[in-house]
Every structure is written in C-alpha cells, then in structure tokens.
Design a protein around this motif. Structure first.
Motif, PDB file in Angstrom:
ATOM      1  N   THR A 168       2.789  19.817 -17.706  1.00  0.00           N
ATOM      2  CA  THR A 168       4.032  20.677 -17.968  1.00  0.00           C
ATOM      3  C   THR A 168       4.594  20.784 -16.595  1.00  0.00           C
ATOM      4  N   LYS A 169       4.346  20.207 -15.540  1.00  0.00           N
ATOM      5  CA  LYS A 169       4.984  20.620 -14.348  1.00  0.00           C
ATOM      6  C   LYS A 169       5.543  19.128 -13.746  1.00  0.00           C
ATOM      7  N   SER A 170       6.788  19.159 -13.292  1.00  0.00           N
ATOM      8  CA  SER A 170       7.422  18.059 -12.643  1.00  0.00           C
ATOM      9  C   SER A 170       7.005  18.245 -11.091  1.00  0.00           C
ATOM     10  N   VAL A 171       7.334  16.923 -10.461  1.00  0.00           N
ATOM     11  CA  VAL A 171       6.857  16.954  -8.998  1.00  0.00           C
ATOM     12  C   VAL A 171       8.169  16.553  -8.166  1.00  0.00           C
ATOM     13  N   LYS A 172       8.667  17.114  -7.304  1.00  0.00           N
ATOM     14  CA  LYS A 172       9.844  16.827  -6.747  1.00  0.00           C
ATOM     15  C   LYS A 172       9.426  16.392  -5.403  1.00  0.00           C
ATOM     16  N   THR A 173       9.972  15.288  -4.902  1.00  0.00           N
ATOM     17  CA  THR A 173       9.397  14.578  -3.508  1.00  0.00           C
ATOM     18  C   THR A 173      10.536  13.428  -2.926  1.00  0.00           C
ATOM     19  N   SER A 174      10.141  12.791  -2.328  1.00  0.00           N
ATOM     20  CA  SER A 174      10.892  11.710  -1.703  1.00  0.00           C
ATOM     21  C   SER A 174       9.996  10.509  -1.179  1.00  0.00           C
ATOM     22  N   VAL A 175      10.784   9.452  -1.014  1.00  0.00           N
ATOM     23  CA  VAL A 175      10.269   8.005  -0.734  1.00  0.00           C
ATOM     24  C   VAL A 175      10.331   7.755   0.524  1.00  0.00           C
ATOM     25  N   GLY A 176       9.357   7.122   1.448  1.00  0.00           N
ATOM     26  CA  GLY A 176       9.555   6.743   2.697  1.00  0.00           C
ATOM     27  C   GLY A 176       8.958   5.282   2.808  1.00  0.00           C
ATOM     28  N   ILE A 177       9.800   4.380   3.382  1.00  0.00           N
ATOM     29  CA  ILE A 177       9.175   2.859   3.673  1.00  0.00           C
ATOM     30  C   ILE A 177       9.257   2.859   4.989  1.00  0.00           C
ATOM     31  N   ALA A 178       8.048   2.569   5.558  1.00  0.00           N
ATOM     32  CA  ALA A 178       7.878   2.409   7.018  1.00  0.00           C
ATOM     33  C   ALA A 178       8.532   1.430   7.481  1.00  0.00           C
TER      34      ALA A 178
ATOM     35  N   ILE B  30      11.733  -3.115  -3.577  1.00  0.00           N
ATOM     36  CA  ILE B  30      10.236  -2.524  -3.416  1.00  0.00           C
ATOM     37  C   ILE B  30      10.222  -1.797  -4.826  1.00  0.00           C
ATOM     38  N   TYR B  31       8.926  -1.947  -5.458  1.00  0.00           N
ATOM     39  CA  TYR B  31       8.990  -1.172  -6.723  1.00  0.00           C
ATOM     40  C   TYR B  31       7.713  -0.334  -6.665  1.00  0.00           C
ATOM     41  N   LEU B  32       7.902   0.965  -7.258  1.00  0.00           N
ATOM     42  CA  LEU B  32       6.973   1.950  -7.405  1.00  0.00           C
ATOM     43  C   LEU B  32       6.539   2.162  -8.625  1.00  0.00           C
ATOM     44  N   HIS B  33       5.352   2.187  -9.165  1.00  0.00           N
ATOM     45  CA  HIS B  33       4.998   2.770 -10.644  1.00  0.00           C
ATOM     46  C   HIS B  33       4.298   4.229 -10.335  1.00  0.00           C
ATOM     47  N   VAL B  34       5.205   5.127 -10.936  1.00  0.00           N
ATOM     48  CA  VAL B  34       4.813   6.722 -10.476  1.00  0.00           C
ATOM     49  C   VAL B  34       4.413   7.285 -11.882  1.00  0.00           C
ATOM     50  N   VAL B  35       3.390   7.714 -12.029  1.00  0.00           N
ATOM     51  CA  VAL B  35       2.714   8.602 -13.122  1.00  0.00           C
ATOM     52  C   VAL B  35       2.683   9.995 -12.382  1.00  0.00           C
ATOM     53  N   ASN B  36       3.145  10.916 -13.456  1.00  0.00           N
ATOM     54  CA  ASN B  36       3.112  12.396 -13.173  1.00  0.00           C
ATOM     55  C   ASN B  36       2.135  12.694 -14.024  1.00  0.00           C
ATOM     56  N   VAL B  37       0.789  13.106 -13.496  1.00  0.00           N
ATOM     57  CA  VAL B  37      -0.325  13.338 -14.515  1.00  0.00           C
ATOM     58  C   VAL B  37      -0.470  14.929 -14.790  1.00  0.00           C
ATOM     59  N   ASN B  38       0.656  15.599 -14.310  1.00  0.00           N
ATOM     60  CA  ASN B  38       1.025  16.872 -14.782  1.00  0.00           C
ATOM     61  C   ASN B  38       1.570  17.042 -16.055  1.00  0.00           C
TER      62      ASN B  38
ATOM     63  N   GLN C 107       0.978  -1.037  -0.126  1.00  0.00           N
ATOM     64  CA  GLN C 107       0.080   0.043   0.044  1.00  0.00           C
ATOM     65  C   GLN C 107       0.915   1.366  -0.117  1.00  0.00           C
ATOM     66  N   VAL C 108       0.646   2.224  -0.977  1.00  0.00           N
ATOM     67  CA  VAL C 108       0.882   3.645  -0.816  1.00  0.00           C
ATOM     68  C   VAL C 108       0.040   4.442  -0.017  1.00  0.00           C
ATOM     69  N   THR C 109       0.475   5.032   1.235  1.00  0.00           N
ATOM     70  CA  THR C 109      -0.342   5.469   2.170  1.00  0.00           C
ATOM     71  C   THR C 109      -0.291   7.053   2.146  1.00  0.00           C
ATOM     72  N   ASP C 110       0.561   7.624   1.473  1.00  0.00           N
ATOM     73  CA  ASP C 110       0.816   9.085   1.067  1.00  0.00           C
ATOM     74  C   ASP C 110       1.235   9.381  -0.129  1.00  0.00           C
ATOM     75  N   VAL C 111       0.356  10.032  -0.865  1.00  0.00           N
ATOM     76  CA  VAL C 111       0.591  10.252  -2.240  1.00  0.00           C
ATOM     77  C   VAL C 111       0.911  11.754  -2.428  1.00  0.00           C
ATOM     78  N   PRO C 112       1.752  12.411  -3.100  1.00  0.00           N
ATOM     79  CA  PRO C 112       2.002  13.912  -3.493  1.00  0.00           C
ATOM     80  C   PRO C 112       1.077  14.457  -4.271  1.00  0.00           C
ATOM     81  N   GLU C 113       0.568  15.303  -4.352  1.00  0.00           N
ATOM     82  CA  GLU C 113      -0.177  15.917  -5.421  1.00  0.00           C
ATOM     83  C   GLU C 113       0.208  15.849  -6.649  1.00  0.00           C
ATOM     84  N   GLY C 114      -0.464  15.496  -7.912  1.00  0.00           N
ATOM     85  CA  GLY C 114      -0.028  15.451  -9.061  1.00  0.00           C
ATOM     86  C   GLY C 114       0.604  14.054  -9.410  1.00  0.00           C
ATOM     87  N   LEU C 115       0.698  13.312  -8.488  1.00  0.00           N
ATOM     88  CA  LEU C 115       1.530  11.820  -8.820  1.00  0.00           C
ATOM     89  C   LEU C 115       0.171  10.732  -8.519  1.00  0.00           C
TER      90      LEU C 115
END
Length: 510
Positions: free
Chosen positions: A444-454, A434-442, A415-423
């Motif tokens: 024209t704008k990129s999204v800068k973030t980090s990943v945390g695994i509990a 661990i694998y993530l499939h990340v779609v930036n739905v913006n 489960q991804v429990t917290d998702v930044p806006e736009g992803l």
C-alpha cells in the motif's frame, strides 16, 4: 551547489520522476522517502536471453493446451495465440515434459492424414498429433524463439510408460533420439525433405531426461548417467554442434556431472512449489486468499526465499565444475479448484517479479529458466490463457512480468550497490543503455527515490510501469490494467514507484 552539479562531481548521476497511481488508492501519507538507488555500471557477466523460456507440453484433458492453440480447420496455429506469444517474446520454447517419456516423434510428422493419434498417458485423453516437430518449429520461428526439444529417454525407466497395460510400446532409445536430431538438423535428411521441408529445422538445444529422479520406479542415478552418455553420443553423432541438457535434480547434480559432465552442456532441474508451504494454515490455498489480502501479500512477497534455496542447492553442486544450469520447468503450485486461482492476481505477478530478479542475480550460471507452463484454457500456472471455443488469448500476470523484463533488459548484468527499503532491484547494461527492474514489495505504500550511476551521467530515460490493485484478477483480454505505462523521466526530479508495482527503467548514460 545545485543538486545536478553535486551528482556530477561525486560520480553519481541522478534521475527519477514523480508518478501518481490513483488505481492503487494512494494518498500523500502512503509514500516512503528513501535513499538513492546506486548502481555500479561495470559488467559482471552476460545475461542469457533464454532466462525467459516458455514450456510447451500437450496436457490432454487436464488442460487443453496445444490442441486449444491449434486451428484444425485451417491447419495452422490460432492467430491470437501467435500474436500474444510474440508480445510475450520468449527467448526459447521447450517441447516436452512428462509427455516426452511416451512420445514417439515419428507419429507426428509427415502428411496429416497419415499421422497417428496417441493416448496421453499422464494427462488423459487423445492427442491428435496434428502438432508435431514441423509445427512446433514453425511456431518458434513465428514468435522468434529458439526451439528446445526434450527426447524420450527410454521412458525414464518406468515400465508402465515403456509398454502400457494395453500393450502399446512407447519406449524410445538413443537411436530414435539420434534419428530425431538428424531429421531436424541434417540438410540432406530424406524423410524431412519428403515431408516438404527442404531446409533443416536447426534445433540446437536438446534435453535428455525430464524428471528422471522424481520416482523410485524410474532410472536410478547410475543408470541415468550411463544412458545420458549413450544418448548424448548418439545424438551428437547426428549433429556434433548441438547443446545437451542432462537431468540433475533431487541431489543428482554433482554425481551426474562427475559421471556424464563431459557430455552435458547444462544440468537441468525443476521447481514447482507452494510459497506458503512453510506456513501453518496458509491462507493462499483454494480461494482463502480473497479473504485476507495482507497475509496473502506477505506470503507471496517471501515466496522467492523458497526458490532461492532451491537454486542455491543446485548451484552449490554445479558451480565447482563450472557447469551451467537449466531450470526447464518452474512455477508456483497451489491447491485450488481450477489449479491455483490466486495466480490470476496481480499480487502473484509482483511475487513472480521477485523470482525473475532472483534468476538474473544467478545469471552467471543460470542460463535457461522459466516461470510458467506455456498455454492452456484452465490451469492458472500458464503464461497464456486461451478462451475456448472463441475469444482473444491473453497473458497471465507472470507473462506480463516476463514480457516486460525480456523487452527491457541489457545483455550484461551489473550490480545494484544500494537499494532503498521496500524495493527489490536488479540492473543490466547494453552499451550506453542501463536497465533497472524495480519491484515495490510494499502493498500500500509507494517509494520515492532517485537513481545514481557511478562515474556516469544520465542524459535521459523512460519508465515502463505496471501497477494495479494487488487483488485484481485478470479474467479476459479486455479491460486489462496490466499493460505497461510508458513515462518519460524528468532527470531533475525524484521517481515515485507506486505500491505493488513492477517497473522497467531504461536510462541513456554517458
């Protein structure tokens, strides 16, 4: 306190890299700073490798598919088609479709000079039947996919398929389906052995009924359920170990399971739809999408919502019985001169990634799924385009997504429990990867973030990123910007997901 020490103490290990993408015309102001991606690594359910199925059906003069992929001079599959399909890496290949309702398998086995060509009643033209059971199974072996065959289900009850206006009998009963199972799976089947195949083909998954509920002049639900039981029993009489898919679309799921569920391992449904179907004056029909990229992007990014309604409709009927689901045909279907030109665009690829994430989220019940027809030289709904009379075959944007996800997915959904806006993000796990499939739905704008695994620390990682101008349309194998770029992650820095990108992230954790 250092950031890394803080993350360790709180049980959230962070990672990401800074990535620039000049191809997307990005500038410093085109970047969102966002919250952390947070992941719970506890396995929720097993993901099926058949979520990346491909669907092979001879499409006659409408779109030369199987015939275009076959080298009639060498009596073999075109090497470029095999090579690009191996890169696509489907977990399963399905033989059938509408063709199944008038397909006679015995016409396409044995010596080539004795095979009987057939009229393709739906798609037009003549099929040579040089590609039959042996060739289909051989293709599956070459690309390491499990075969799935859809049988002729008494022509779905449609009289004009059962016996054509020219007097051809195309009807096939449960006995003929059982004989096909025996031909494929019985180690002692004399007919197959006489055709030079000593070892069985081991086709373990079979579908009964392709789109039986889609027309009033086909079987009704009660008749289809009764005949599904008859077919399943006959086919299991030839091989008791096979898995059976029964048809359940158009509101049939619950009743079909109640009537015939003990003979079905999966319930099948299809979904071909226009993501702009709910929008008046939609810009994505024909070639109007080229004149309004913003509106096109908005429609495509929300297309998954229509697909989710369909999945939930089937799920709500199947889940009380614990019955697994098989989406054996699915793709966008949009009007255009050359059958959905927009599907050549990278914008469509990003949209399909959202659909793929949706499949993963329903992976507890959805075990077989596809997002494209397999191959051809005209329709844009295909995963693979085959240039004719020559040229190198290439993957469409939807195939790029399916290939990326198939190669970089874990066995268990987490489960991804917290998702930044736009992803739009899904996650999976195999052991300490661990694998993530990340779609930036913006767009024209990129999204800068980090990943945390509990409760885990990230030791290292890589990103496999596809990013391009959403308006880019793939036309040929060369000069292809949709090739995943591998990037080593800097676990002390942030990750910048470019605008209109799809990324598979692979993390090593402890």
């Amino acid at each position: 306190m250092k950031r890394r020490d803080f993350l360790r103490k709180t049980g959230i290990a962070g990672t990401t890299i800074a990535i620039a993408s000049s191809g997307n015309r990005m500038f410093a102001s085109d970047v969102f700073s966002s919250s952390m991606i947070k992941v719970d690594p506890s396995p929720k359910f097993e993901l099926s490798p058949w979520l990346y199925m491909q669907f092979m059906e001879p499409l006659g003069v409408t779109d030369s598919s199987v015939e275009a992929a076959w080298n009639h001079e060498a009596d073999s599959w075109r090497k470029d088609v095999v090579d690009v399909t191996a890169e696509l890496a489907p977990g399963m290949m399905r033989w059938g479709g509408l063709l199944s309702a008038y397909y006679k398998w015995k016409e396409a086995v044995g010596p080539r000079n004795e095979r009987i060509p057939m009229r393709n009643l739906v798609w037009g033209g003549i099929e040579s039947n040089q590609v039959g059971t042996a060739e289909f199974v051989d293709f599956c072996k070459q690309v390491k996919a499990d075969p799935l065959i859809c049988v002729n289900f008494e022509s779905e009850g449609y009289a004009n398929w059962a016996k054509t206006p020219k007097g051809e009998v195309r009807f096939a009963d449960a006995k003929e389906a059982a004989e096909w199972v025996d031909y494929c799976n019985n180690p002692s089947n004399a007919k197959r052995i006489s055709h030079g195949a000593k070892d069985p083909y081991n086709v373990n998954v079979w579908q009964i009924g392709n789109e039986t509920s889609y027309a009033k002049d086909r079987f009704n639900l009660e008749t289809a359920a009764k005949k599904t039981i008859e077919f399943a029993k006959a086919m299991r009489g030839a091989d008791s170990s096979i898995k059976i898919i029964g048809w359940g679309d158009s509101g049939w799921t619950k009743k079909m399971i109640e009537y015939a569920g003990d003979q079905m391992d999966y319930v099948a449904f299809h979904h071909m739809f226009d993501p702009g179907q709910d929008i008046k004056d939609s810009v994505i029909v024909d070639n109007q999408y080229r004149y309004d990229p913003d509106a096109t992007w908005d429609i495509l990014m929300n297309g998954y919502k229509i697909h989710e309604r369909k999945i939930l409709e089937i799920r709500e009927q199947a889940e009380p019985f614990g019955k697994q689901m098989a989406l054996t045909e699915c793709h966008y279907s949009i009007r255009g001169r050359n059958r959905c030109e927009i599907l050549s665009s990278w914008a469509a690829g990003v949209s399909y990634a959202r659909m793929m994430n949706l499949h993963e989220r329903h992976g507890d019940l959805l075990k077989i799924a596809t997002l494209a027809d397999f191959c051809g030289n005209r329709w844009q709904v295909n995963a693979i385009m085959i240039p004719v009379p020559g040229g190198k075959s290439f993957m469409m944007p939807v195939a790029k997504i399916m290939s990326l996800y198939k190669k970089y997915s874990g066995k268990e959904y987490i489960q991804v429990t917290d998702v930044p806006e736009g992803l739009d993000i899904t996650a999976s796990r195999t052991g300490n990867k661990i694998y993530l499939h990340v779609v930036n739905v913006n767009r024209t704008k990129s999204v800068k973030t980090s990943v945390g695994i509990a409760n885990m620390e990230i030791k290292s990682g890589k990103a496999y990123e596809i990013a391009a101008d959403p308006e880019f349309e793939i036309m040929r194998a060369s000069n292809d910007p949709l090739i995943p770029k591998e990037k080593v992650l800097d676990i002390n820095d942030l990750h910048e997901f470019p605008a209109a990108s799809v990324t598979a992230v692979e993390l090593d954790v402890v």
